[in-house]
Design an enzyme around this catalytic site. Sequence first.
Site, PDB file in Angstrom:
ATOM      1  N   SER A   1       0.827  -1.204   0.000  1.00  0.00           N
ATOM      2  CA  SER A   1       0.000   0.000   0.000  1.00  0.00           C
ATOM      3  C   SER A   1       0.864   1.258   0.000  1.00  0.00           C
ATOM      4  O   SER A   1       1.997   1.254   0.505  1.00  0.00           O
ATOM      5  CB  SER A   1      -0.890  -0.001   1.249  1.00  0.00           C
ATOM      6  OG  SER A   1      -1.481   1.258   1.464  1.00  0.00           O
TER       7      SER A   1
ATOM      8  N   TYR B   1      -1.978   0.091  10.256  1.00  0.00           N
ATOM      9  CA  TYR B   1      -2.235  -0.535   8.952  1.00  0.00           C
ATOM     10  C   TYR B   1      -1.018  -0.372   8.043  1.00  0.00           C
ATOM     11  O   TYR B   1      -0.534  -1.334   7.440  1.00  0.00           O
ATOM     12  CB  TYR B   1      -3.463   0.084   8.293  1.00  0.00           C
ATOM     13  CG  TYR B   1      -3.601  -0.281   6.831  1.00  0.00           C
ATOM     14  CD1 TYR B   1      -3.899  -1.586   6.449  1.00  0.00           C
ATOM     15  CD2 TYR B   1      -3.409   0.682   5.835  1.00  0.00           C
ATOM     16  CE1 TYR B   1      -4.003  -1.931   5.110  1.00  0.00           C
ATOM     17  CE2 TYR B   1      -3.522   0.338   4.495  1.00  0.00           C
ATOM     18  CZ  TYR B   1      -3.816  -0.968   4.138  1.00  0.00           C
ATOM     19  OH  TYR B   1      -3.906  -1.306   2.808  1.00  0.00           O
TER      20      TYR B   1
END
Length: 322
Positions: free
Chosen positions: A128, A153
């Site tokens: 990501s 995250y």
Amino acid sequence: MKILITGVAGFIGYHLAEKLTETKKNIIYGVDNLFIDENLNYKKRRLNLLSSKKNFIFKKIDIRDIKKLKNFFKKYSFDYVINLAAIAGVRMSFENPKVYYENNIEGYMNILLLSKHFKIKHLVHASSSSVYGDSYKFPQEEINECDNQTSFYGSTKKINESMSKAFSKNFNLPITCLRFFTVYGPYSRRDMAIYKFISSAYNNKKIILNNKGNHFRDFTYIDDVISMITKIIRKKPTNKINFNIFNIGSGKSISLSNLIKLIEKKLNFKLQIKNSNFKKGDVFKTHASIKKINKFLKRKVNTISIDKGIENYIDWYKGELK
């Protein structure tokens, strides 16, 4: 070609499976735990759409369950694995970091162990843009330091990359990590900004705009993302450690305030806006350098502009209302 897609009921997983099943020689196997959240109904709809494909096989499996996962690997002898299974999103990682650890780190370890054991030809893993955290150098390049994630995250994705590099080097396992930059398009997650903006317009609801819309994001249309992944699958890393990282983005960045203006123009509708402060975990800007992926694939990877992408998205959303 036998390809396993984990997280197949997710936004990217669905579109990738749909594309890969177009080639009749491919057999696409999908697993998903159908995690219960606000996107569950969409996950079920995506699976229903894929169920009509004769060369698609689905099994409900949680990647944390290594026993079931191992039996699935053993039964079908996959050639390639694309790991898209993860708990996504920044906000919830503040509320429940444990579920991120269990799914994104422990779950991915199972994928690595089984890919090594069954000698997978190429493992492609979803990372990501969140690994860049608070960046101040743009566009963001793969060689940049990534030690300042703003959320757990983002940290799980950076840890995944380190795990991947070690497995590649130590066990000669070809792995490519893809840093996705704000992917959008039909059947996207309901918690994504573009979905919220367009949905709010059609439902005459006020939107909450963090940082007064002064965030910048590299929005990447789903068709471009799928095009890149399908080309990367069979192009294994060529370096000594069998490992690579690529940004998957448009190479352009737009402010959320300008994005809203574009949506308003397309809809001929003025959105109701409530400005809010900068939120914990947010980053000011994302902007991908796509030089590396362009060079690797020997082509320009981004073909759909934000203008065209938003138009396509609105057309799809209108169809959802019928």
